[in-house]
Design a protein around this motif. Structure first.
Motif, PDB file in Angstrom:
ATOM      1  N   THR A 129       0.860  -1.183   0.000  1.00 51.17           N
ATOM      2  CA  THR A 129       0.000   0.000   0.000  1.00 51.17           C
ATOM      3  C   THR A 129       0.894   1.230   0.000  1.00 51.17           C
ATOM      4  O   THR A 129       2.105   1.143   0.236  1.00 51.17           O
ATOM      5  N   ARG A 130       0.325   2.391  -0.252  1.00 48.19           N
ATOM      6  CA  ARG A 130       1.114   3.629  -0.278  1.00 48.19           C
ATOM      7  C   ARG A 130       1.831   3.833   1.055  1.00 48.19           C
ATOM      8  O   ARG A 130       3.014   4.150   1.094  1.00 48.19           O
ATOM      9  N   ASP A 131       1.120   3.641   2.170  1.00 43.66           N
ATOM     10  CA  ASP A 131       1.739   3.809   3.491  1.00 43.66           C
ATOM     11  C   ASP A 131       2.864   2.795   3.711  1.00 43.66           C
ATOM     12  O   ASP A 131       3.928   3.138   4.232  1.00 43.66           O
ATOM     13  N   TYR A 182       8.555   1.423   3.847  1.00 44.04           N
ATOM     14  CA  TYR A 182       9.592   0.556   3.283  1.00 44.04           C
ATOM     15  C   TYR A 182      10.764   1.399   2.778  1.00 44.04           C
ATOM     16  O   TYR A 182      11.917   1.117   3.104  1.00 44.04           O
ATOM     17  N   ASN A 183      10.460   2.416   1.985  1.00 47.01           N
ATOM     18  CA  ASN A 183      11.521   3.262   1.432  1.00 47.01           C
ATOM     19  C   ASN A 183      12.313   3.965   2.530  1.00 47.01           C
ATOM     20  O   ASN A 183      13.553   4.054   2.456  1.00 47.01           O
ATOM     21  N   ALA A 184      11.630   4.444   3.554  1.00 50.81           N
ATOM     22  CA  ALA A 184      12.313   5.117   4.661  1.00 50.81           C
ATOM     23  C   ALA A 184      13.214   4.142   5.421  1.00 50.81           C
ATOM     24  O   ALA A 184      14.362   4.465   5.740  1.00 50.81           O
ATOM     25  N   LEU A 185      12.701   2.941   5.679  1.00 54.20           N
ATOM     26  CA  LEU A 185      13.507   1.943   6.385  1.00 54.20           C
ATOM     27  C   LEU A 185      14.721   1.532   5.561  1.00 54.20           C
ATOM     28  O   LEU A 185      15.823   1.358   6.103  1.00 54.20           O
ATOM     29  N   MET A 186      14.548   1.397   4.254  1.00 56.87           N
ATOM     30  CA  MET A 186      15.678   1.031   3.397  1.00 56.87           C
ATOM     31  C   MET A 186      16.732   2.132   3.390  1.00 56.87           C
ATOM     32  O   MET A 186      17.939   1.853   3.405  1.00 56.87           O
ATOM     33  N   LEU A 206       7.354  -5.815   7.694  1.00 56.76           N
ATOM     34  CA  LEU A 206       6.514  -4.871   6.950  1.00 56.76           C
ATOM     35  C   LEU A 206       5.988  -5.464   5.651  1.00 56.76           C
ATOM     36  O   LEU A 206       4.845  -5.215   5.274  1.00 56.76           O
ATOM     37  N   ILE A 207       6.783  -6.263   4.964  1.00 59.55           N
ATOM     38  CA  ILE A 207       6.376  -6.769   3.656  1.00 59.55           C
ATOM     39  C   ILE A 207       5.518  -8.037   3.720  1.00 59.55           C
ATOM     40  O   ILE A 207       4.995  -8.479   2.694  1.00 59.55           O
ATOM     41  N   LEU A 208       5.340  -8.610   4.897  1.00 54.77           N
ATOM     42  CA  LEU A 208       4.552  -9.843   5.014  1.00 54.77           C
ATOM     43  C   LEU A 208       3.143  -9.730   4.436  1.00 54.77           C
ATOM     44  O   LEU A 208       2.706 -10.635   3.718  1.00 54.77           O
ATOM     45  N   PRO A 209       2.387  -8.649   4.701  1.00 58.61           N
ATOM     46  CA  PRO A 209       1.053  -8.562   4.099  1.00 58.61           C
ATOM     47  C   PRO A 209       1.083  -8.546   2.566  1.00 58.61           C
ATOM     48  O   PRO A 209       0.232  -9.163   1.917  1.00 58.61           O
ATOM     49  N   ALA A 210       2.071  -7.887   1.981  1.00 57.94           N
ATOM     50  CA  ALA A 210       2.175  -7.850   0.521  1.00 57.94           C
ATOM     51  C   ALA A 210       2.531  -9.234  -0.026  1.00 57.94           C
ATOM     52  O   ALA A 210       2.046  -9.621  -1.100  1.00 57.94           O
ATOM     53  N   ILE A 211       3.342  -9.985   0.696  1.00 57.74           N
ATOM     54  CA  ILE A 211       3.665 -11.350   0.277  1.00 57.74           C
ATOM     55  C   ILE A 211       2.399 -12.197   0.282  1.00 57.74           C
ATOM     56  O   ILE A 211       2.157 -12.983  -0.639  1.00 57.74           O
TER      57      ILE A 211
END
Length: 86
Positions: free
Chosen positions: A13-15, A20-24, A49-54
């Motif tokens: 999602t956008r949020d 993700y970008n900030a953490l990277m 953070l990426i688990l829901p997208a997976i």
């Protein structure tokens, strides 16, 4: 820092993507400062953070598998016209 796949990133999602970008960025900075102990912690947060997208990606795959199964079953039963096979 390990990036997630493009497919997974596309389902954030956008949020989630902003976070993700900030953490990277933070993790890359920490690595440049040789603070691998802290960048490891940031990487773990990215992984969570990426688990829901997976899961969303897996569900898309399951939906595609169901649609393929339905198509093949309809084809086997002769329910499809010649025009439907394209």
């Amino acid at each position: 820092m390990r990036h997630c796949s493009v497919q997974v990133r596309g389902l954030l999602t956008r949020d989630e993507l902003d976070r993700y970008n900030a953490l990277m960025e933070v993790g890359s900075f920490l690595e440049s400062q040789h603070r691998y102990d802290l960048s490891y912690t940031v990487q773990k947060e990215v992984d969570i953070l990426i688990l829901p997208a997976i899961e969303r990606l897996k569900e898309k795959g399951r939906e595609r598998d169901r649609a393929t199964e339905l198509y093949l079953e309809q084809k086997r039963l002769g329910l499809l016209d010649e025009d439907d096979e394209d």
